[in-house]
Design an enzyme around this catalytic site. Structure first.
Site, PDB file in Angstrom:
ATOM      1  CG  ASP A 244      68.024  40.161  36.983  1.00 11.13           C
ATOM      2  OD1 ASP A 244      67.779  40.032  38.190  1.00 11.13           O
ATOM      3  OD2 ASP A 244      68.148  39.207  36.213  1.00 11.13           O
ATOM      4  CD  GLU A 245      65.998  46.263  32.594  1.00  6.50           C
ATOM      5  OE1 GLU A 245      65.365  47.337  32.593  1.00  6.50           O
ATOM      6  OE2 GLU A 245      66.137  45.553  31.574  1.00  6.50           O
TER       7      GLU A 245
END
Length: 300
Positions: A244-245
């Site tokens: 999620d980055e």
């Protein structure tokens, strides 16, 4: 509806058969726009849209997206790329020339949650999502009927802890066989392995049900409820090895208050998720996104 979509697609392909897009990233310096526009003029091109941005005019990075019409563009593309390469070398450009009508081939991955998938299918069927959907892959069977009713192949590939590697091998084989260049994780609740991500760098678009960087990982609505947030959101981003980055393409939020329980947050969140994913995907399909480090430049 199929007939309507086909007619709209054929009209689109006919109307834009001579249109192309040029995306550029390079060190900022004098003369970039003049060189590019002069080149297009010499090619007989007419610029119909142009967007540019610099991180810093003094020593920064310059980004440019141009849409233009040019007679016999399909036939001239290879020669135009060869000639433009000389300019690109002078300005140390990273660049890409694509035809407007060269639709990207897309695969959609989905799990149990159906709202994001249904939004994409509805927009595709209505002719608003201009892509060639090669197939849908799921680790559950329950969306097969809805997908196959639109004439889209549906592959059920179950994923277990012990069989995850084999499942990914099957998925990768299908993606390569069909020459897929865009993968959409429409609430596909599985973490892709580094090996999978490496096969498709910056070609995988995810929707995360949180306004990142808040509440990374699983069960973000429950995390948000415990934190007592007053805003919830969703984030569409490119997938990298860091959970999620990856570079963020689009985000949106909705206001909530103390009366919202986790199920209420999820209900509101689903609306945000599907709209954010659809917007981000359209920008990607239209070559409006340039990745810079771990950020994106979006000429929306």
């Amino acid at each position: 509806m199929h007939i309507f979509r086909e007619r709209r697609l054929q009209t689109f392909l006919q109307n834009y058969q001579n249109r192309a897009r040029l995306l550029i990233a390079c060190p900022d310096q004098l003369g970039i726009v003049a060189a590019v526009t002069s080149f297009l003029y010499e090619q007989g091109a007419n610029i119909v849209e142009s967007s540019q941005y610099s991180t810093d005019p003094q020593g920064g990075t310059f980004f440019l997206r141009i849409e233009f019409d040019c007679p016999d563009m399909t036939a001239k593309k290879a020669e135009m790329e060869k000639e433009f390469a000389k300019i690109a070398e002078t300005f140390e450009m990273k660049w890409r020339l694509s035809l407007h009508n060269d639709l990207k081939k897309m695969a959609i991955f989905v799990s149990k949650e159906e709202h994001c998938l249904l939004e994409l299918l509805w927009e595709w069927e209505a002719g608003e999502l201009l892509a060639d959907i090669a197939f849908v892959i799921s680790n559950h069977e329950h969306m097969r009927e809805s997908v196959e009713a639109l004439g889209i192949p549906y592959y059920y590939i179950p994923v277990t802890k012990e069989g995850k590697d084999e499942a990914e091998r099957k998925q990768i084989a299908l993606l390569k066989e069909h020459k897929v260049d865009t993968i959409v994780l429409a609430r596909y609740m599985q973490i892709l392995s580094p090996a999978f991500v490496a096969e498709f760098p910056f070609q995988i678009i995810n929707i995360h049900h949180s306004f990142l960087p808040a509440f990374i990982g699983a069960r973000p609505y429950e995390q948000a409820y415990r934190r007592g947030v007053k805003l919830i959101g969703a984030t569409s981003h490119y997938v990298t090895d860091d959970l999620d980055e990856g570079p963020i393409i689009e985000q949106d939020v909705a206001r909530v208050d103390h009366r919202y329980h986790p199920e209420d947050l999820k209900r509101v969140g689903r609306i945000i998720e599907k709209t954010v994913l659809a917007r981000a995907l359209k920008w990607h399909l239209e070559d409006r996104v340039i990745i810079h480090e771990n950020k994106t430049i979006v000429f929306s």
